[in-house]
Design a protein around this motif. Structure first.
Motif, PDB file in Angstrom:
ATOM      1  N   SER A 269       4.157   8.321   9.100  1.00  0.00           N
ATOM      2  CA  SER A 269       4.264   7.675   7.788  1.00  0.00           C
ATOM      3  C   SER A 269       5.600   6.939   7.702  1.00  0.00           C
ATOM      4  N   ILE A 270       5.559   5.777   7.027  1.00  0.00           N
ATOM      5  CA  ILE A 270       6.747   4.938   6.862  1.00  0.00           C
ATOM      6  C   ILE A 270       6.838   4.526   5.400  1.00  0.00           C
ATOM      7  N   VAL A 271       8.059   4.522   4.865  1.00  0.00           N
ATOM      8  CA  VAL A 271       8.281   3.967   3.544  1.00  0.00           C
ATOM      9  C   VAL A 271       9.325   2.859   3.654  1.00  0.00           C
ATOM     10  N   VAL A 272       9.058   1.716   3.011  1.00  0.00           N
ATOM     11  CA  VAL A 272      10.022   0.624   2.935  1.00  0.00           C
ATOM     12  C   VAL A 272      10.645   0.679   1.541  1.00  0.00           C
ATOM     13  N   ILE A 273      11.891   1.078   1.473  1.00  0.00           N
ATOM     14  CA  ILE A 273      12.620   1.129   0.207  1.00  0.00           C
ATOM     15  C   ILE A 273      13.156  -0.277  -0.068  1.00  0.00           C
ATOM     16  N   GLY A 274      12.569  -0.946  -1.060  1.00  0.00           N
ATOM     17  CA  GLY A 274      12.944  -2.332  -1.333  1.00  0.00           C
ATOM     18  C   GLY A 274      11.944  -3.326  -0.785  1.00  0.00           C
ATOM     19  N   GLY A 275      10.759  -2.849  -0.402  1.00  0.00           N
ATOM     20  CA  GLY A 275       9.705  -3.759   0.044  1.00  0.00           C
ATOM     21  C   GLY A 275       9.225  -4.635  -1.107  1.00  0.00           C
ATOM     22  N   SER A 276       8.794  -5.873  -0.787  1.00  0.00           N
ATOM     23  CA  SER A 276       8.399  -6.797  -1.851  1.00  0.00           C
ATOM     24  C   SER A 276       7.290  -7.713  -1.374  1.00  0.00           C
ATOM     25  N   ASN A 277       6.833  -8.585  -2.294  1.00  0.00           N
ATOM     26  CA  ASN A 277       5.813  -9.585  -1.961  1.00  0.00           C
ATOM     27  C   ASN A 277       6.420 -10.864  -1.397  1.00  0.00           C
TER      28      ASN A 277
ATOM     29  N   ILE B  39       5.100  -4.950   9.657  1.00  0.00           N
ATOM     30  CA  ILE B  39       4.484  -3.643   9.923  1.00  0.00           C
ATOM     31  C   ILE B  39       2.972  -3.729   9.770  1.00  0.00           C
ATOM     32  N   LEU B  40       2.515  -4.428   8.724  1.00  0.00           N
ATOM     33  CA  LEU B  40       1.071  -4.579   8.513  1.00  0.00           C
ATOM     34  C   LEU B  40       0.435  -5.379   9.643  1.00  0.00           C
ATOM     35  N   GLN B  41       1.039  -6.506   9.993  1.00  0.00           N
ATOM     36  CA  GLN B  41       0.461  -7.344  11.047  1.00  0.00           C
ATOM     37  C   GLN B  41       0.548  -6.682  12.412  1.00  0.00           C
ATOM     38  N   GLY B  42       1.489  -5.745  12.562  1.00  0.00           N
ATOM     39  CA  GLY B  42       1.618  -5.034  13.835  1.00  0.00           C
ATOM     40  C   GLY B  42       0.604  -3.937  14.029  1.00  0.00           C
ATOM     41  N   GLY B  43      -0.223  -3.695  13.021  1.00  0.00           N
ATOM     42  CA  GLY B  43      -1.297  -2.712  13.170  1.00  0.00           C
ATOM     43  C   GLY B  43      -0.835  -1.273  13.151  1.00  0.00           C
ATOM     44  N   PHE B  44       0.202  -0.966  12.356  1.00  0.00           N
ATOM     45  CA  PHE B  44       0.661   0.417  12.244  1.00  0.00           C
ATOM     46  C   PHE B  44      -0.491   1.325  11.813  1.00  0.00           C
ATOM     47  N   LYS B  45      -0.715   2.415  12.546  1.00  0.00           N
ATOM     48  CA  LYS B  45      -1.881   3.256  12.330  1.00  0.00           C
ATOM     49  C   LYS B  45      -1.630   4.411  11.364  1.00  0.00           C
ATOM     50  N   GLY B  46      -0.363   4.602  10.972  1.00  0.00           N
ATOM     51  CA  GLY B  46      -0.070   5.674  10.037  1.00  0.00           C
ATOM     52  C   GLY B  46      -0.141   5.179   8.596  1.00  0.00           C
ATOM     53  N   THR B  47       0.513   5.893   7.712  1.00  0.00           N
ATOM     54  CA  THR B  47       0.525   5.551   6.284  1.00  0.00           C
ATOM     55  C   THR B  47       1.781   4.749   5.965  1.00  0.00           C
ATOM     56  N   LEU B  48       1.581   3.577   5.343  1.00  0.00           N
ATOM     57  CA  LEU B  48       2.713   2.741   4.944  1.00  0.00           C
ATOM     58  C   LEU B  48       2.881   2.815   3.432  1.00  0.00           C
ATOM     59  N   ARG B  49       4.094   3.105   2.983  1.00  0.00           N
ATOM     60  CA  ARG B  49       4.394   3.199   1.559  1.00  0.00           C
ATOM     61  C   ARG B  49       5.528   2.235   1.224  1.00  0.00           C
ATOM     62  N   VAL B  50       5.610   1.867  -0.062  1.00  0.00           N
ATOM     63  CA  VAL B  50       6.638   0.941  -0.529  1.00  0.00           C
ATOM     64  C   VAL B  50       7.229   1.478  -1.821  1.00  0.00           C
ATOM     65  N   VAL B  51       8.554   1.365  -1.940  1.00  0.00           N
ATOM     66  CA  VAL B  51       9.231   1.694  -3.199  1.00  0.00           C
ATOM     67  C   VAL B  51       9.852   0.414  -3.748  1.00  0.00           C
ATOM     68  N   ASN B  52       9.441   0.060  -4.985  1.00  0.00           N
ATOM     69  CA  ASN B  52       9.988  -1.120  -5.670  1.00  0.00           C
ATOM     70  C   ASN B  52       9.856  -0.889  -7.175  1.00  0.00           C
ATOM     71  N   PRO B  53      10.964  -0.840  -7.895  1.00  0.00           N
ATOM     72  CA  PRO B  53      10.878  -0.524  -9.329  1.00  0.00           C
ATOM     73  C   PRO B  53      10.249  -1.628 -10.168  1.00  0.00           C
ATOM     74  N   LYS B  54      10.096  -2.832  -9.623  1.00  0.00           N
ATOM     75  CA  LYS B  54       9.624  -3.965 -10.416  1.00  0.00           C
ATOM     76  C   LYS B  54       8.205  -4.402 -10.084  1.00  0.00           C
ATOM     77  N   GLU B  55       7.605  -3.843  -9.056  1.00  0.00           N
ATOM     78  CA  GLU B  55       6.267  -4.263  -8.631  1.00  0.00           C
ATOM     79  C   GLU B  55       5.303  -3.088  -8.723  1.00  0.00           C
ATOM     80  N   ASP B  56       4.025  -3.412  -8.954  1.00  0.00           N
ATOM     81  CA  ASP B  56       2.986  -2.377  -8.934  1.00  0.00           C
ATOM     82  C   ASP B  56       2.222  -2.388  -7.614  1.00  0.00           C
ATOM     83  N   GLU B  57       2.195  -3.555  -6.967  1.00  0.00           N
ATOM     84  CA  GLU B  57       1.495  -3.686  -5.692  1.00  0.00           C
ATOM     85  C   GLU B  57       2.273  -4.657  -4.813  1.00  0.00           C
ATOM     86  N   VAL B  58       2.442  -4.300  -3.544  1.00  0.00           N
ATOM     87  CA  VAL B  58       3.153  -5.149  -2.584  1.00  0.00           C
ATOM     88  C   VAL B  58       2.255  -5.362  -1.372  1.00  0.00           C
ATOM     89  N   GLN B  59       1.831  -6.606  -1.187  1.00  0.00           N
ATOM     90  CA  GLN B  59       1.018  -7.011  -0.033  1.00  0.00           C
ATOM     91  C   GLN B  59      -0.173  -6.066   0.168  1.00  0.00           C
TER      92      GLN B  59
END
Length: 686
Positions: free
Chosen positions: A11-19, A32-52
């Motif tokens: 599992s990976i979390v990107v703190i500050g991930g955005s659109n 990370i998405l285009q690289g085909g990561f097979k685990g769980t990808l998470r994002v932390v962003n206080p201003k967005e509800d969905e990122v990519q």
């Protein structure tokens, strides 16, 4: 420390991930998405509800346990975030892309240290801060492009600079060089280049791991660690090339010895790389070219055949290979005549083999076949094949593709028509090949590869070195600075270095009696001034007591004179050996032609103490003036074995005397029988 969570996270979390993919936080999520990561990808962003397409957590406190965290937030937020994730979320690997730490301010260094302390407390890996990320076949945790083709047998690339890593990747992708991993260490607060090599060495598997390592180094913080693991990897079958940036010295500095004037931090780097067996490169193009060379079968000899349909590039390649110590031998005889009969009229087979601009894939294949099967004096084949605009090159490059796969001799493709034959070259590269678009760059890189020695054995050769006596002498020295001549002789005697008979004194009668005893002619030298020649403090070929008495009186009037040294006059080729202590590296030993021109010509080679006999011979043979040492135009050559023996003995002695900061033995006089030290000075700092 490097752990599973860093290399193979579930599992990976990107703190500050955005659109916004034009900013690091968005770009790293995209990669990370285009690289085909097979685990769980998470994002932390206080201003967005969905990122990519990924549902977002507004606060890191809301996260479930996550193994790897990538931080792309302001530096001031990073220490608390790392502590929260390590303590509460079980995060055991961090990649901090954010800048603004120790590379900028003291306050930033404090934050950086706090992050390191947290990671050490919880046993977490830390890449960065101030880096572009980590690229592996499991996860593309970088925010930059290009993303090269990834292959288990591709290159492992470790860089001390993120921006430079991108430029090197650009250079590599054009050549078709594939990668297994890309490490950007940034500030290297926990994991530096030496640590990555240590991990690769200690976990090495020859069946599954990459056998090629490329390094871009800005700072060598632990030379011994780099030396140990790089040489260990090379002995296990790997090949390593590196750039060390920032090793030149701006401006000159006053130096009281020849060694001080010649030796620099760059000499230490050169010595370290040669001892480890690392191929040293000086540009991005050279590094990636050497990387491409490493992907081909190793050269087993120095003889090249050049197959070309353009005479000029063939001649330039011939010149460049010859300059680098490689050969383009003449091809002649019945087999050469047979090949020529099958090529177009006007073709040449003498080497370079010129199949003319009208030569097609058929003629190209014929020439390569003869080089592989019928020309016994050929070890490798360079193929220069672009387009004169008469036809497409798919057929010719398919022929080249088949020959590379089938044949044992390495084939170096030089396909220069990247503009007019771009699609054909691209298809060729997609089949897993590399392309050297410039023949001279290839030749330069080849010469660097071929002239880099194998790693030196780690054993120290101690026989003949009186270490207890050496320690006793140095312990008895009370003041720092250049030691008196008798102490110099005592120290050199501990290494069994032959010394010319001499006497230092202030008594004219004693010195005259000594000269009578050893036999005229003799040499007189002033004692006191460091550079004797500069103050007229050397007189040669003194043949009578009267002449010696006159020189004694004159020299004692030289400012700073404390005595006169008289030596038996010897003749021979003048040689030089010196050494300088470099912090962290140890003693850098230099050898070369001696006399008053050593600083002017700077024809020296360096090695890192302690040296083996193989290293000493490599240093001697690498001198531009080596032919003089062999003997030329009727002059007798020197005894190389005794010269190498003195180099090895001195280097071993220095290993046990870090108090010796500089040493010059200049000259040593050498002939076919002996090599004898005539003059030396030693700088001690305790």
């Amino acid at each position: 420390m490097i752990n599973r969570e860093l290399l193979q996270p579930q599992s990976i979390v990107v703190i500050g991930g955005s659109n916004n993919v034009h900013k690091p936080g968005g770009a790293v999520v995209r990669n990370i998405l285009q690289g085909g990561f097979k685990g769980t990808l998470r994002v932390v962003n206080p201003k967005e509800d969905e990122v990519q397409g990924i549902k977002v957590f507004h606060d890191a406190k809301e996260l479930p346990p996550t193994e790897l965290a990538i931080l792309v937030v302001p530096a001031k937020l990073c220490p608390d975030t790392v502590e929260l994730l390590a303590r509460d979320k079980g995060t055991r690997a961090f990649i901090i892309i954010s800048a603004g730490f120790g590379e900028e301010t003291k306050a930033g260094a404090v934050m950086e240290q706090r992050i390191l302390d947290t990671c050490e407390q919880y046993g977490a890996s830390l890449i960065g801060p101030n880096c572009i990320g980590l690229l592996t076949r499991d996860h593309h945790s970088v925010f930059t492009k290009p993303i090269p083709a990834l292959n288990p047998k591709g290159v492992d690339f470790v860089s001390g600079s993120g921006a430079t890593a991108v430029f090197i990747l650009e250079s590599a992708v054009i050549k078709g060089l594939q990668f297994n991993s890309v490490w950007s260490i940034g500030n290297g607060k926990q994991i530096g280049i030496e640590d990555v090599l240590q991990y690769m060495d200690e976990h090495f598997n020859a069946e599954t791991d990459s056998l090629v390592k490329l390094l871009y180094i800005e700072n060598i913080s632990n030379p011994d660690k780099l030396l140990f693991h790089a040489s260990s990897l090379i002995r296990k079958g790997c090949r390593i090339a590196a750039i060390k940036a920032g090793s030149s010295e701006s401006g000159s500095r006053a130096a009281s010895s020849h060694t001080g004037a010649i030796a620099s931090s760059d000499a230490a780097v050169e010595a370290l790389f040669r001892k480890a067996g690392i191929v040293r490169c000086f540009s991005r193009e050279e590094l990636t070219t050497v990387g491409c060379i490493f992907t081909l079968p190793p050269l087993k000899g120095r003889n090249f055949a050049i197959v070309t349909h353009a005479g000029g590039p063939g001649v330039m390649l011939t010149d460049a290979l010859s300059k680098g110590g490689l050969n383009v031998p003449k091809i002649e005889g019945p087999m050469a005549d047979e090949l020529k009969e099958q090529l177009f009229p006007g073709s040449s087979v003498a080497n370079p083999i010129d199949i003319l601009a009208t030569g097609t894939g058929v003629e190209l294949g014929l020439a390569i076949d003869y080089c592989e099967h019928k020309f016994d004096n050929i070890d490798a084949i360079a193929v220069i094949y672009g387009t004169p605009g008469l036809s497409t090159l798919y057929e010719a490059y398919e022929t080249l593709h088949q020959k590379i796969i089938e044949y044992k001799k390495p084939i170096f493709p030089i396909l220069p028509s990247l503009h007019t034959a771009g699609p054909e070259v691209a298809e060729f590269l997609q089949k897993g090949h590399v392309n050297f678009s410039d023949e001279v760059t290839l030749a330069t890189a080849l010469s660097q590869v071929m002239n880099t020695p194998a790693p030196a054995p780690p054993e120290v050769q101690l026989y003949g070195i009186d270490i207890p006596q050496l320690n006793k002498i140095i312990f008895g020295i009370e003041e720092n600075g250049y030691v008196p001549p008798q102490t110099v002789r005592d120290i050199l005697s501990c290494a069994g270095i032959p010394l010319v008979p001499e006497l230092v004194g202030t008594s004219k009668d004693e010195l005259t009696a000594f000269a009578q005893r050893v036999g005229y002619p003799v040499v007189a030298k002033v004692v006191g001034p460091v550079h004797k020649s500069d103050v007229g403090g050397v007189s040669l070929n003194i043949r009578t007591p009267e002449h010696l008495a006159l020189e004694f009186d004159r020299m004692m009037q030289i400012p700073g004179a404390t005595g006169v040294m008289v030596q038996k006059m010897l003749r021979g080729t003048e040689l030089f050996i010196g050494a300088k202590y470099e912090e962290r590296f140890g003693h850098v030993v230099l050898c070369g032609l001696g006399g008053i021109f050593v600083e002017v010509l700077k024809d020296v080679r360096s090695g890192l103490a302690p040296l083996t006999y193989g290293e000493a011979y490599s240093m001697i043979h690498g001198l531009r003036g080596y032919k003089i040492l062999q003997g030329t135009r009727g002059q007798q050559g020197i005894n190389e074995q005794k010269y190498a023996d003195i180099i090895v003995r001195l280097s071993t002695l220095l290993r046990f005397a870090t108090e010796i900061k500089e040493i010059d033995i200049n000259p040593l006089l050498a002939d076919g029988d002996d090599v004898i030290a005539v003059d030396a000075r030693i700088l001690i700092e305790k």
